[in-house]
Scaffold this motif. Structure first.
Motif, PDB file in Angstrom:
ATOM      1  N   CYS A   1       0.857  -1.188   0.000  1.00  0.00           N
ATOM      2  CA  CYS A   1       0.000   0.000   0.000  1.00  0.00           C
ATOM      3  C   CYS A   1       0.888   1.230   0.000  1.00  0.00           C
ATOM      4  CB  CYS A   1      -0.915   0.029   1.225  1.00  0.00           C
ATOM      5  SG  CYS A   1      -1.840   1.590   1.375  1.00  0.00           S
TER       6      CYS A   1
ATOM      7  N   CYS B   1      -4.879   3.523  -1.038  1.00  0.00           N
ATOM      8  CA  CYS B   1      -3.601   3.019  -1.554  1.00  0.00           C
ATOM      9  C   CYS B   1      -3.547   3.202  -3.064  1.00  0.00           C
ATOM     10  CB  CYS B   1      -3.448   1.528  -1.246  1.00  0.00           C
ATOM     11  SG  CYS B   1      -3.658   1.090   0.479  1.00  0.00           S
TER      12      CYS B   1
ATOM     13  N   ILE C   1      -7.652   0.977   3.141  1.00  0.00           N
ATOM     14  CA  ILE C   1      -7.356   0.284   4.383  1.00  0.00           C
ATOM     15  C   ILE C   1      -8.108   0.892   5.560  1.00  0.00           C
ATOM     16  CG2 ILE C   1      -5.545  -0.197   6.081  1.00  0.00           C
ATOM     17  CD1 ILE C   1      -3.581  -0.286   3.786  1.00  0.00           C
TER      18      ILE C   1
ATOM     19  N   MET D   1       4.011   0.803   2.103  1.00  0.00           N
ATOM     20  CA  MET D   1       3.931   0.005   3.319  1.00  0.00           C
ATOM     21  C   MET D   1       3.671  -1.452   2.932  1.00  0.00           C
ATOM     22  SD  MET D   1       1.533   2.417   5.771  1.00  0.00           S
ATOM     23  CE  MET D   1       0.037   2.157   4.807  1.00  0.00           C
ATOM     24  N   ARG D   2       3.997  -2.328   3.854  1.00  0.00           N
ATOM     25  CA  ARG D   2       3.692  -3.749   3.696  1.00  0.00           C
ATOM     26  C   ARG D   2       2.587  -4.057   4.701  1.00  0.00           C
ATOM     27  NH1 ARG D   2       7.860  -8.669   4.843  1.00  0.00           N
ATOM     28  NH2 ARG D   2       6.327 -10.303   4.586  1.00  0.00           N
ATOM     29  N   CYS D   3       1.456  -4.544   4.212  1.00  0.00           N
ATOM     30  CA  CYS D   3       0.285  -4.723   5.061  1.00  0.00           C
ATOM     31  C   CYS D   3      -0.177  -6.178   5.067  1.00  0.00           C
ATOM     32  CB  CYS D   3      -0.855  -3.839   4.576  1.00  0.00           C
ATOM     33  SG  CYS D   3      -0.457  -2.068   4.569  1.00  0.00           S
TER      34      CYS D   3
ATOM     35  N   SER E   1      -3.585  -8.303   5.584  1.00  0.00           N
ATOM     36  CA  SER E   1      -5.035  -8.153   5.596  1.00  0.00           C
ATOM     37  C   SER E   1      -5.673  -8.976   6.710  1.00  0.00           C
ATOM     38  CB  SER E   1      -5.618  -8.596   4.252  1.00  0.00           C
ATOM     39  OG  SER E   1      -7.038  -8.606   4.320  1.00  0.00           O
TER      40      SER E   1
ATOM     41  N   ALA F   1      -6.453  -4.051   8.047  1.00  0.00           N
ATOM     42  CA  ALA F   1      -5.041  -4.413   7.896  1.00  0.00           C
ATOM     43  C   ALA F   1      -4.185  -3.878   9.029  1.00  0.00           C
ATOM     44  CB  ALA F   1      -4.495  -3.893   6.568  1.00  0.00           C
TER      45      ALA F   1
ATOM     46  N   CYS G   1      -0.282  -2.657   9.215  1.00  0.00           N
ATOM     47  CA  CYS G   1       0.698  -2.224   8.218  1.00  0.00           C
ATOM     48  C   CYS G   1       2.043  -1.875   8.845  1.00  0.00           C
ATOM     49  CB  CYS G   1       0.173  -1.012   7.458  1.00  0.00           C
ATOM     50  SG  CYS G   1      -1.289  -1.383   6.465  1.00  0.00           S
TER      51      CYS G   1
ATOM     52  N   ASN H   1       5.285  -0.567  13.068  1.00  0.00           N
ATOM     53  CA  ASN H   1       3.902  -0.953  12.818  1.00  0.00           C
ATOM     54  C   ASN H   1       3.043   0.305  12.916  1.00  0.00           C
ATOM     55  OD1 ASN H   1       1.125  -1.674  13.892  1.00  0.00           O
ATOM     56  ND2 ASN H   1       1.879  -3.690  13.292  1.00  0.00           N
TER      57      ASN H   1
END
Length: 144
Positions: free
Chosen positions: A14, A28, A34, A94-96, A98, A109, A111, A118
């Motif tokens: 995202c 995103c 999100i 970002m790495r999310c 779900s 999520a 993230c 975080n």
């Protein structure tokens, strides 16, 4: 057009472009919207929904905190049908993870921001939102 919903348990990228509220949605660039899982902020009108945690901080304070974590405001835009302006942001991808569908065509999520923090924990640390145990993952531990 409804946003893409990411199935629970899947990781996804995202790149935040807009924020509407202190707990989301975060729009995103990749398509999803999100809803930050496991936290609760006041609604934009200052109210708290029944049976939701109700922080003492204002909705505006929570929105400012989230926008700050996502690199600061780049102006506002009002989308068709929206009651409030959305704040434009320009943050690194970002790495999310779900947690599945959330109300309003959103993906719940947790993230991780580019600096490896975080985002959900970072919002709790601002004291503008409350942790919502009903939706919190037990394996996510926030630093104190």
């Amino acid at each position: 057009m409804p946003a893409q919903i990411i199935a629970a348990g899947l990781l996804f990228a995202c790149t935040p472009t807009h924020v509407a509220d202190g707990d989301g949605p975060i729009w995103c660039a990749e398509g999803p919207r999100i809803r930050l899982a496991g936290i609760a902020a006041r609604e934009r009108d200052g109210s708290c929904r029944p049976r939701h945690p109700c922080p003492t901080a204002s909705a505006d304070a929570a929105l400012r905190a989230l926008v700050g974590l996502l690199g600061g405001s780049r102006g506002t835009v009002r989308f068709p049908g929206a009651r409030y302006d959305h704040v434009r942001v320009s943050a690194a991808t970002m790495r999310c993870l779900s947690t599945g569908p959330a109300k309003g065509s959103r993906t719940g999520a947790f993230c991780q921001m580019a600096d490896r923090r975080n985002l959900n924990c970072a919002m709790i640390a601002t004291r503008t939102v409350l942790r919502w145990d009903r939706y919190w993952r037990r394996d996510i531990i926030c630093p104190r």
